[in-house]
Design a protein around this motif. Structure first.
Motif, PDB file in Angstrom:
ATOM      1  N   VAL A  98       0.884  -1.175   0.000  1.00  0.00           N
ATOM      2  CA  VAL A  98       0.000   0.000   0.000  1.00  0.00           C
ATOM      3  C   VAL A  98       0.916   1.217   0.000  1.00  0.00           C
ATOM      4  O   VAL A  98       1.709   1.395   0.920  1.00  0.00           O
ATOM      5  N   THR A  99       0.827   2.021  -1.052  1.00  0.00           N
ATOM      6  CA  THR A  99       1.708   3.194  -1.142  1.00  0.00           C
ATOM      7  C   THR A  99       1.038   4.411  -0.498  1.00  0.00           C
ATOM      8  O   THR A  99      -0.166   4.428  -0.255  1.00  0.00           O
ATOM      9  N   GLY A 100       1.845   5.425  -0.267  1.00  0.00           N
ATOM     10  CA  GLY A 100       1.336   6.666   0.328  1.00  0.00           C
ATOM     11  C   GLY A 100       1.849   6.838   1.744  1.00  0.00           C
ATOM     12  O   GLY A 100       2.151   5.855   2.426  1.00  0.00           O
ATOM     13  N   PHE A 101       1.942   8.100   2.176  1.00  0.00           N
ATOM     14  CA  PHE A 101       2.380   8.371   3.548  1.00  0.00           C
ATOM     15  C   PHE A 101       1.314   7.883   4.525  1.00  0.00           C
ATOM     16  O   PHE A 101       0.116   7.945   4.235  1.00  0.00           O
ATOM     17  N   PHE A 102       1.777   7.411   5.641  1.00  0.00           N
ATOM     18  CA  PHE A 102       0.953   6.691   6.618  1.00  0.00           C
ATOM     19  C   PHE A 102      -0.378   7.376   6.909  1.00  0.00           C
ATOM     20  O   PHE A 102      -1.435   6.748   6.856  1.00  0.00           O
ATOM     21  N   ASP A 103      -0.350   8.679   7.193  1.00  0.00           N
ATOM     22  CA  ASP A 103      -1.609   9.311   7.612  1.00  0.00           C
ATOM     23  C   ASP A 103      -2.462   9.752   6.419  1.00  0.00           C
ATOM     24  O   ASP A 103      -3.524  10.324   6.598  1.00  0.00           O
ATOM     25  N   ARG A 104      -2.009   9.446   5.190  1.00  0.00           N
ATOM     26  CA  ARG A 104      -2.820   9.773   4.011  1.00  0.00           C
ATOM     27  C   ARG A 104      -3.608   8.569   3.502  1.00  0.00           C
ATOM     28  O   ARG A 104      -4.390   8.680   2.563  1.00  0.00           O
ATOM     29  N   VAL A 105      -3.355   7.418   4.107  1.00  0.00           N
ATOM     30  CA  VAL A 105      -4.027   6.180   3.668  1.00  0.00           C
ATOM     31  C   VAL A 105      -5.115   5.833   4.682  1.00  0.00           C
ATOM     32  O   VAL A 105      -4.871   5.885   5.895  1.00  0.00           O
ATOM     33  N   ARG A 106      -6.300   5.460   4.186  1.00  0.00           N
ATOM     34  CA  ARG A 106      -7.423   5.121   5.088  1.00  0.00           C
ATOM     35  C   ARG A 106      -7.016   4.007   6.047  1.00  0.00           C
ATOM     36  O   ARG A 106      -6.265   3.094   5.689  1.00  0.00           O
ATOM     37  N   TRP A 107      -7.554   4.054   7.249  1.00  0.00           N
ATOM     38  CA  TRP A 107      -7.186   3.044   8.238  1.00  0.00           C
ATOM     39  C   TRP A 107      -7.629   1.639   7.825  1.00  0.00           C
ATOM     40  O   TRP A 107      -6.896   0.663   8.001  1.00  0.00           O
ATOM     41  N   ASP A 108      -8.814   1.509   7.242  1.00  0.00           N
ATOM     42  CA  ASP A 108      -9.283   0.152   6.908  1.00  0.00           C
ATOM     43  C   ASP A 108      -8.349  -0.509   5.881  1.00  0.00           C
ATOM     44  O   ASP A 108      -8.131  -1.720   5.920  1.00  0.00           O
ATOM     45  N   VAL A 109      -7.756   0.303   4.998  1.00  0.00           N
ATOM     46  CA  VAL A 109      -6.818  -0.233   3.992  1.00  0.00           C
ATOM     47  C   VAL A 109      -5.572  -0.790   4.703  1.00  0.00           C
ATOM     48  O   VAL A 109      -5.076  -1.871   4.386  1.00  0.00           O
ATOM     49  N   ALA A 262      14.616   7.706   3.618  1.00  0.00           N
ATOM     50  CA  ALA A 262      13.641   8.797   3.672  1.00  0.00           C
ATOM     51  C   ALA A 262      13.647   9.608   2.378  1.00  0.00           C
ATOM     52  O   ALA A 262      12.707  10.350   2.097  1.00  0.00           O
ATOM     53  N   ARG A 263      14.714   9.461   1.563  1.00  0.00           N
ATOM     54  CA  ARG A 263      14.793  10.247   0.320  1.00  0.00           C
ATOM     55  C   ARG A 263      14.040   9.590  -0.836  1.00  0.00           C
ATOM     56  O   ARG A 263      13.811  10.219  -1.859  1.00  0.00           O
ATOM     57  N   GLY A 264      13.703   8.312  -0.694  1.00  0.00           N
ATOM     58  CA  GLY A 264      13.020   7.606  -1.783  1.00  0.00           C
ATOM     59  C   GLY A 264      11.626   8.153  -2.006  1.00  0.00           C
ATOM     60  O   GLY A 264      10.976   8.631  -1.078  1.00  0.00           O
ATOM     61  N   THR A 265      11.157   8.116  -3.262  1.00  0.00           N
ATOM     62  CA  THR A 265       9.812   8.645  -3.539  1.00  0.00           C
ATOM     63  C   THR A 265       8.898   7.606  -4.191  1.00  0.00           C
ATOM     64  O   THR A 265       7.740   7.896  -4.439  1.00  0.00           O
ATOM     65  N   ARG A 266       9.426   6.387  -4.444  1.00  0.00           N
ATOM     66  CA  ARG A 266       8.606   5.491  -5.251  1.00  0.00           C
ATOM     67  C   ARG A 266       7.339   5.030  -4.532  1.00  0.00           C
ATOM     68  O   ARG A 266       6.385   4.596  -5.173  1.00  0.00           O
ATOM     69  N   ASN A 267       7.303   5.119  -3.214  1.00  0.00           N
ATOM     70  CA  ASN A 267       6.094   4.711  -2.482  1.00  0.00           C
ATOM     71  C   ASN A 267       5.344   5.901  -1.899  1.00  0.00           C
ATOM     72  O   ASN A 267       4.491   5.741  -1.038  1.00  0.00           O
ATOM     73  N   ALA A 268       5.657   7.110  -2.397  1.00  0.00           N
ATOM     74  CA  ALA A 268       5.125   8.317  -1.748  1.00  0.00           C
ATOM     75  C   ALA A 268       3.650   8.581  -2.047  1.00  0.00           C
ATOM     76  O   ALA A 268       2.927   9.111  -1.210  1.00  0.00           O
ATOM     77  N   GLU A 269       3.206   8.227  -3.250  1.00  0.00           N
ATOM     78  CA  GLU A 269       1.859   8.618  -3.666  1.00  0.00           C
ATOM     79  C   GLU A 269       0.795   7.650  -3.194  1.00  0.00           C
ATOM     80  O   GLU A 269       0.895   6.436  -3.428  1.00  0.00           O
ATOM     81  N   VAL A 270      -0.236   8.171  -2.586  1.00  0.00           N
ATOM     82  CA  VAL A 270      -1.351   7.313  -2.187  1.00  0.00           C
ATOM     83  C   VAL A 270      -2.256   7.086  -3.396  1.00  0.00           C
ATOM     84  O   VAL A 270      -2.481   7.997  -4.199  1.00  0.00           O
ATOM     85  N   ARG A 271      -2.737   5.841  -3.559  1.00  0.00           N
ATOM     86  CA  ARG A 271      -3.672   5.561  -4.648  1.00  0.00           C
ATOM     87  C   ARG A 271      -5.006   6.209  -4.303  1.00  0.00           C
ATOM     88  O   ARG A 271      -5.411   6.233  -3.138  1.00  0.00           O
ATOM     89  N   ALA A 272      -5.684   6.718  -5.347  1.00  0.00           N
ATOM     90  CA  ALA A 272      -6.919   7.488  -5.108  1.00  0.00           C
ATOM     91  C   ALA A 272      -7.907   6.717  -4.237  1.00  0.00           C
ATOM     92  O   ALA A 272      -8.502   7.261  -3.311  1.00  0.00           O
ATOM     93  N   GLU A 273      -8.052   5.415  -4.509  1.00  0.00           N
ATOM     94  CA  GLU A 273      -9.073   4.646  -3.775  1.00  0.00           C
ATOM     95  C   GLU A 273      -8.662   4.323  -2.335  1.00  0.00           C
ATOM     96  O   GLU A 273      -9.477   3.848  -1.551  1.00  0.00           O
ATOM     97  N   ALA A 299       5.986  13.307  -6.528  1.00  0.00           N
ATOM     98  CA  ALA A 299       6.196  12.363  -7.626  1.00  0.00           C
ATOM     99  C   ALA A 299       4.873  12.077  -8.310  1.00  0.00           C
ATOM    100  O   ALA A 299       3.849  11.968  -7.656  1.00  0.00           O
ATOM    101  N   LYS A 300       4.892  11.962  -9.656  1.00  0.00           N
ATOM    102  CA  LYS A 300       3.657  11.743 -10.393  1.00  0.00           C
ATOM    103  C   LYS A 300       3.210  10.292 -10.219  1.00  0.00           C
ATOM    104  O   LYS A 300       4.012   9.381 -10.333  1.00  0.00           O
ATOM    105  N   THR A 301       1.958  10.103  -9.943  1.00  0.00           N
ATOM    106  CA  THR A 301       1.455   8.745  -9.776  1.00  0.00           C
ATOM    107  C   THR A 301       1.253   8.112 -11.135  1.00  0.00           C
ATOM    108  O   THR A 301       0.571   8.675 -11.980  1.00  0.00           O
ATOM    109  N   PRO A 302       1.826   6.938 -11.380  1.00  0.00           N
ATOM    110  CA  PRO A 302       1.559   6.278 -12.656  1.00  0.00           C
ATOM    111  C   PRO A 302       0.106   5.848 -12.735  1.00  0.00           C
ATOM    112  O   PRO A 302      -0.545   5.691 -11.698  1.00  0.00           O
ATOM    113  N   ALA A 303      -0.395   5.690 -13.980  1.00  0.00           N
ATOM    114  CA  ALA A 303      -1.793   5.298 -14.147  1.00  0.00           C
ATOM    115  C   ALA A 303      -2.054   4.005 -13.403  1.00  0.00           C
ATOM    116  O   ALA A 303      -1.245   3.088 -13.434  1.00  0.00           O
ATOM    117  N   ARG A 304      -3.155   3.925 -12.719  1.00  0.00           N
ATOM    118  CA  ARG A 304      -3.518   2.711 -12.007  1.00  0.00           C
ATOM    119  C   ARG A 304      -3.881   1.631 -13.006  1.00  0.00           C
ATOM    120  O   ARG A 304      -4.497   1.904 -14.027  1.00  0.00           O
TER     121      ARG A 304
END
Ligand SMILES: NC(=O)c1ccc[n+]([C@@H]2O[C@H](COP(=O)([O-])OP(=O)(O)OC[C@H]3O[C@@H](n4cnc5c(N)ncnc54)[C@H](OP(=O)(O)O)[C@@H]3O)[C@@H](O)[C@H]2O)c1
Length: 324
Positions: A98-109, A262-273, A299-304
């Motif tokens: 599950v990508t995205g910063f911890f507090d940007r991702v829903r808890w149920d996910v 901490a400098r990596g960005t590949r897991n930075a973006e949260v998926r919209a859903e 970082a730009k999120t690649p197409a889901r």
């Protein structure tokens, strides 16, 4: 190799509809095991079953299950016992990032991720381990990751955390079960061709990695199987690249590696859903890119490639398509 039906053993593989799990099913079928395959996508599991029955005469039982359901491991065990089957070889493989910063991702996910990748793993070991020990033979292969050795990362915070859990659990179980003839290993693959990064939504960034960093599923599986059969391990790391990396990660102080990670960005973006509604912490600053001269940004999120995890077959790209 044909094994007489009376001597055949049975393996339960979670996440057998794709990637490493499907490669494991192919490998064990060729070794003469019968199989119980589970995942959510029934049609995919049935395809694997019919391929392996035709190729090797394998008896394959398909049991669909969504491991985010806390009752799934017990229900699987009940179906297995009702079918008159036993599990001699357990591969706890199902998983995702599950990508995205911890507090940007829903808890149920995040709760679901821990259920699939920690609680279900431990519960399946707890259900089938004692039966194996009572029979004096068993193999438990828990798929962890090189990430288990990474002291934190920016984005996808739970992933190294759950994989460290799987690693430590497997090491403890290896010690407890060895005298009973039950061998337990934690398999720690590095980046491996599969659907994993399509489901995570970071395929575009991952495709920029050099080819020497990529492993093939069959290689990961044969290293895992050979180690568990020999009663070695209990930690399995494939390829010299990742052996060196894991050794360094254990030598270099965590605080140094943590600052680099901490400098990596590949897991930075949260998926919209997966995104959480409501207030979240301010967007973290990203390190400025030296070469482009552009201001640093998110970082730009690649197409889901999946609409909702697991409800649609992931679109497979590039070399990944060679993996099955
Ligand atoms: N690929 C890598 O770079 C890499 C590196 C290190 C470790 N790993 C680990 O390797 C394991 C296998 O991943 P993979 O690379 O083979 O990924 P994959 O190709 O995406 O396969 C993941 C499997 O997990 C199943 N799964 C996902 N969510 C599930 C759920 N809620 N309930 C039941 N099954 C579920 C999927 O089946 P359905 O969608 O049909 O349910 C699929 O069969 C994971 O534990 C992963 O963390 C992968």
């Amino acid at each position: 190799m044909t094994t007489p039906p009376t001597l055949r053993k049975t393996a339960l593989i979670t996440g057998a509809s794709a990637g490493i799990g499907r490669d494991y099913a192919r490998y064990l079928a060729a070794e003469g095991y019968d199989l119980i395959l589970t995942a959510r996508r029934k049609a995919r599991l049935e395809e694997v079953a019919s391929e392996l029955t035709s190729a090797f005469g394998t008896q394959v039982t398909v049991l669909t299950a969504d491991l985010t359901d806390p009752t799934a491991p017990a229900k699987l065990a009940a179906q297995i016992s009702k079918g008159g089957l036993q599990v001699d070889y357990l591969v706890n493989n199902a998983g995702y990032q599950v990508t995205g910063f911890f507090d940007r991702v829903r808890w149920d996910v995040q709760r679901d991720m821990m259920q699939v990748m920690m609680t279900a793993v431990a519960e399946l070991c707890h259900i089938f381990g004692p039966e194996m020990a009572a029979r004096g033979f068993g193999r438990i292969v828990n798929i962890a990751s090189v990430a288990a050795f990474v002291p934190g990362q920016a984005g996808g915070a739970l992933y190294p955390s759950v994989k460290a859990f799987v690693l430590r659990l497997s090491q403890s179980l290896a010690t407890e079960y060895h005298p009973a003839g039950v061998h337990v290993v934690a398999v720690c693959p590095g980046f491996t061709w599969s659907e994993f990064h399509d489901v995570a939504g970071n395929r575009a960034q991952m495709n920029k990695l050099p080819s020497f960093m990529w492993l093939d599923g069959p290689r990961v599986v044969s290293d895992a199987h050979n180690t568990v059969e020999a009663g070695r391990g209990p930690v399995v790391v494939s390829s010299w690249v990742y052996k060196v990396l894991v050794t360094l990660l254990q030598i270099i102080p965590d605080n140094w590696v943590g600052r680099l990670a901490a400098r990596g960005t590949r897991n930075a973006e949260v998926r919209a859903e997966d995104a959480r509604a409501g207030p979240v912490s301010p967007a973290p600053k990203k390190p400025a890119k030296k070469s482009s001269g552009k201001a640093s940004g998110t970082a730009k999120t690649p197409a889901r490639t999946t609409t909702k995890r697991g409800t649609k077959t992931a679109k497979r790209t590039g070399k990944q398509a060679d993996n099955g």
